[in-house]
Design a protein around this motif. Structure first.
Motif, PDB file in Angstrom:
ATOM      1  N   MET A  25     -53.905 -27.514  24.761  1.00 14.19           N
ATOM      2  CA  MET A  25     -53.979 -27.767  23.324  1.00 14.19           C
ATOM      3  C   MET A  25     -52.776 -27.131  22.642  1.00 14.19           C
ATOM      4  O   MET A  25     -52.220 -26.158  23.134  1.00 14.19           O
ATOM      5  N   THR A  26     -52.427 -27.664  21.502  1.00 19.85           N
ATOM      6  CA  THR A  26     -51.328 -27.103  20.719  1.00 19.85           C
ATOM      7  C   THR A  26     -51.784 -25.803  20.050  1.00 19.85           C
ATOM      8  O   THR A  26     -52.990 -25.548  19.905  1.00 19.85           O
ATOM      9  N   ASN A  29     -54.016 -26.467  17.139  1.00 23.36           N
ATOM     10  CA  ASN A  29     -55.396 -26.771  17.513  1.00 23.36           C
ATOM     11  C   ASN A  29     -56.165 -25.501  17.861  1.00 23.36           C
ATOM     12  O   ASN A  29     -57.330 -25.347  17.488  1.00 23.36           O
ATOM     13  N   TRP A  30     -55.521 -24.584  18.602  1.00 23.14           N
ATOM     14  CA  TRP A  30     -56.187 -23.314  18.921  1.00 23.14           C
ATOM     15  C   TRP A  30     -56.501 -22.542  17.650  1.00 23.14           C
ATOM     16  O   TRP A  30     -57.578 -21.946  17.530  1.00 23.14           O
ATOM     17  N   GLU A  32     -57.141 -23.772  14.745  1.00 22.39           N
ATOM     18  CA  GLU A  32     -58.286 -24.428  14.109  1.00 22.39           C
ATOM     19  C   GLU A  32     -59.590 -24.038  14.798  1.00 22.39           C
ATOM     20  O   GLU A  32     -60.588 -23.748  14.143  1.00 22.39           O
ATOM     21  N   VAL A  33     -59.590 -24.009  16.117  1.00 21.65           N
ATOM     22  CA  VAL A  33     -60.798 -23.653  16.872  1.00 21.65           C
ATOM     23  C   VAL A  33     -61.221 -22.214  16.575  1.00 21.65           C
ATOM     24  O   VAL A  33     -62.381 -21.937  16.266  1.00 21.65           O
ATOM     25  N   THR A  61     -65.599 -29.409  16.344  1.00 25.11           N
ATOM     26  CA  THR A  61     -64.148 -29.260  16.181  1.00 25.11           C
ATOM     27  C   THR A  61     -63.432 -29.709  17.447  1.00 25.11           C
ATOM     28  O   THR A  61     -62.449 -30.451  17.394  1.00 25.11           O
ATOM     29  N   LEU A  65     -60.844 -32.899  18.149  1.00 24.75           N
ATOM     30  CA  LEU A  65     -59.517 -32.734  18.749  1.00 24.75           C
ATOM     31  C   LEU A  65     -59.375 -33.508  20.058  1.00 24.75           C
ATOM     32  O   LEU A  65     -58.342 -33.441  20.716  1.00 24.75           O
ATOM     33  N   LYS A  67     -61.408 -33.175  22.831  1.00 26.15           N
ATOM     34  CA  LYS A  67     -61.796 -32.391  24.000  1.00 26.15           C
ATOM     35  C   LYS A  67     -63.277 -32.580  24.284  1.00 26.15           C
ATOM     36  O   LYS A  67     -64.080 -32.726  23.373  1.00 26.15           O
TER      37      LYS A  67
END
Length: 75
Positions: A25-26, A29-30, A32-33, A61, A65, A67
């Motif tokens: 993940m970018t 994205n991390w 955001e998580v 979330t 993304l 996943k």
């Protein structure tokens, strides 16, 4: 430390595991998580009583993304 210049470089690596690619993940994205309520609210007094709600938001979330689920749990 990032050892790879691109996603293609990662896929050409001799130890690349396609099953593990789910966890790539970018940084955005991390962020955001981990800025979600599961992490953000961990010091709140009612955290344990609401952890299922927070986990649901984490899964939503991750699904948004693209996943399947958290990379740290068996799929």
């Amino acid at each position: 430390m990032n050892l790879f210049r691109s996603e293609e470089h990662v896929k050409n690596w001799s130890q690349y595991d396609a099953v593990s690619a789910q966890s790539i993940m970018t940084l955005a994205n991390w962020a955001e998580v981990f800025s979600g309520p599961l992490c953000k609210n961990r010091l709140q007094p009612d955290y344990l009583s609401r952890v299922n709600e927070y986990a649901g938001e984490l899964l939503a979330t991750l699904k948004r993304l693209g996943k399947e689920g958290p990379f740290w749990t068996p799929q």
